[in-house]
Design a protein around this motif. Structure first.
Motif, PDB file in Angstrom:
ATOM      1  N   LYS A  19       0.820  -1.218   0.000  1.00 21.08           N
ATOM      2  CA  LYS A  19       0.000   0.000   0.000  1.00 21.08           C
ATOM      3  C   LYS A  19       0.851   1.265   0.000  1.00 21.08           C
ATOM      4  O   LYS A  19       0.420   2.290  -0.505  1.00 21.08           O
ATOM      5  N   GLN A  53      -7.318   2.140 -10.850  1.00 17.70           N
ATOM      6  CA  GLN A  53      -7.263   2.561  -9.448  1.00 17.70           C
ATOM      7  C   GLN A  53      -5.819   2.734  -8.989  1.00 17.70           C
ATOM      8  O   GLN A  53      -5.506   3.683  -8.274  1.00 17.70           O
ATOM      9  N   TYR A  57      -4.291   6.226  -7.806  1.00 14.22           N
ATOM     10  CA  TYR A  57      -3.706   6.279  -6.464  1.00 14.22           C
ATOM     11  C   TYR A  57      -2.276   6.818  -6.516  1.00 14.22           C
ATOM     12  O   TYR A  57      -1.913   7.714  -5.760  1.00 14.22           O
ATOM     13  N   LYS A  60      -1.925  10.623  -7.629  1.00 13.25           N
ATOM     14  CA  LYS A  60      -2.176  11.546  -6.514  1.00 13.25           C
ATOM     15  C   LYS A  60      -0.974  11.642  -5.577  1.00 13.25           C
ATOM     16  O   LYS A  60      -0.878  12.563  -4.786  1.00 13.25           O
TER      17      LYS A  60
END
Length: 79
Positions: A19, A53, A57, A60
């Motif tokens: 992540k 996605q 992600y 950003k």
């Protein structure tokens, strides 16, 4: 097969995509560079993730997908 905290198992295969943005970029670029996967889409499919996605992600967080180079690059260094 044991899994370590960094998401790699004992034979250096990944169980999941990280992540943390910097580690995610590094992992995706490594898997594509080492030809574990042919495309970002194939890599994402293997990890049950949506390529759009992941691209959004990371965008950003300062990274953009370069289709020509087949890797994520810092925004501004993608040419």
């Amino acid at each position: 097969m044991s899994t370590f905290a960094n998401g790699f198992n004992s034979i250096c295969e990944m169980d999941y995509l990280p992540k943390d943005p910097a580690i995610l970029v590094s992992s995706v670029n490594m898997l594509l560079r080492d030809e574990e996967f042919d495309t970002l889409e194939a890599l994402c499919y293997a990890f049950s993730r949506d390529p759009k996605q992941i691209m959004d992600y990371l965008y950003k967080r300062g990274f953009v997908w370069s289709e020509q180079q087949k890797q994520f690059r810092p925004i501004g260094y993608d040419q």
